[in-house]
Design a protein around this motif. Structure first.
Motif, mmCIF file in Angstrom:
data_model
loop_
_atom_site.group_PDB
_atom_site.id
_atom_site.type_symbol
_atom_site.label_atom_id
_atom_site.label_comp_id
_atom_site.label_asym_id
_atom_site.label_seq_id
_atom_site.Cartn_x
_atom_site.Cartn_y
_atom_site.Cartn_z
ATOM 1 N N ILE B 165 0.847 -1.203 0.000
ATOM 2 C CA ILE B 165 0.000 0.000 0.000
ATOM 3 C C ILE B 165 0.877 1.246 0.000
ATOM 4 O O ILE B 165 0.620 2.214 -0.714
ATOM 5 N N GLY B 168 1.890 2.276 -3.195
ATOM 6 C CA GLY B 168 0.829 2.771 -4.074
ATOM 7 C C GLY B 168 0.015 1.687 -4.743
ATOM 8 O O GLY B 168 -0.753 1.976 -5.667
ATOM 9 N N PHE B 170 -2.930 -0.334 -5.479
ATOM 10 C CA PHE B 170 -4.358 -0.214 -5.176
ATOM 11 C C PHE B 170 -5.172 -1.237 -5.937
ATOM 12 O O PHE B 170 -6.393 -1.281 -5.814
ATOM 13 N N PRO B 181 5.927 1.941 -11.827
ATOM 14 C CA PRO B 181 4.704 1.167 -11.566
ATOM 15 C C PRO B 181 3.886 0.892 -12.837
ATOM 16 O O PRO B 181 3.767 1.756 -13.719
#
Lengths: 200, 200
Positions: B165, B168, B170, B181
């Motif tokens: 988390i 990032g 999600f 990412p």
């Protein structure tokens, strides 16, 4: 003639902006035309329970990184506009009004409006800006100004938004090939394959 | 040696299941290994405000159509499990415990658990089922049963979820190439390009 590809998008959607650059070459490879169908994600979000990406922790942060990266990849001019997102009923109405008169003009206007917002930071949700973009495209801005106030054009746009929700459109871009739904600019390669193979 | 690709996934995520079939050939093309990092989307959703896809009107309906279509495309066995989604802490803990002993076994177990749920409809969130899958893989189910109750394994898993988390994460699947990412199984082609070109 095969059916056109339906391209649903919100003028405030950066992924819709990217898709607006990519959809036509893809469609042409399969000898398909594209029907541009601006929608408003606000009403769709009331049904779906989604929120604007920009407001979502984690996801909003990813999007802020992802969109410029995707635009660099495709050589698409991009700068985050402020404010973002915006209400986009004015350019949506303009596209529907133009479409009924000259679809090519409607598409040229849609591209210009997207560029005005996501490349040049102009607030295309404001009627004045939406009209200025039309004038720059050599369109009759006076006639368009009247159209944007015309109840028939308002109703036409509202009906289009409601129809898109009825079809299950909850995000932008959203495509239909015949009746097959594809959500997201990332799905264009899969849609390309679907068109080539006639489904699977 | 280049850094491994980090592969974050929830065992209840059908798109993570698809990615589990696609990530290794992709990584191998770039002489990268893969670190499998099961996570739990529940706590991430508390931060992001997202809801499970299945619960979302329109989006959930699209997903129910999209996942089988994607699996057919890739030749991946798939049948909607019931119940869906499920809590997946048991197989997540199993993977972390196995990983610290033998990463190859952890990966084999992760694949088997995913298949048990999304191909065979077995409720891998139940400890008994998670253990049965391990036994079928020739793993020491008795030692694993003890590990699933071990506070250290619980803490290790909790820390991994919190770390994801913080990075990032999600959604599932979610990848990092070095620190870059990539969210979603649809993004694997873009990640492939990123690896080939070293970014852009």
């Amino acid at each position: 003639m095969p059916e056109p590809i339906d391209f649903h998008f919100d003028f405030s959607s950066p992924y819709g902006y990217v898709a607006a650059h990519l959809i036509e070459p893809l469609a042409q490879r399969h000898i398909r035309s594209v029907t541009w169908r601006p929608t408003l994600l606000g009403p769709a979000m009331k049904v779906s329970g989604n929120q604007p990406l920009a407001d979502q922790p984690l996801k909003g942060q990813y999007m802020r990184h992802d969109v410029p990266r995707l635009c660099r990849r495709h050589g698409i001019p991009f700068a985050w506009p402020e404010p973002f997102p915006i209400a986009t009923v004015a350019p949506a109405r303009a596209v529907y009004w133009l479409w009924d008169r000259d679809p090519d003009q409607a598409v040229a206007y849609a591209k210009a409006a997207y560029r005005a917002y996501f490349a040049d930071g102009r607030a295309i949700g404001d009627t004045d800006v939406a009209l200025a973009v039309a004038a720059e495209q050599g369109l009759d801005a006076e006639a368009l100004a009247a159209a944007l106030q015309d109840q028939a054009v308002k109703d036409r746009t509202k009906a289009a938004v409601e129809a898109s929700i009825k079809l299950g459109v909850f995000g932008s871009p959203f495509f239909f090939v015949d009746e097959e739904p594809f959500w997201g600019v990332d799905r264009l390669p899969l849609m390309d394959e679907w068109l080539a193979r006639g489904g699977w």
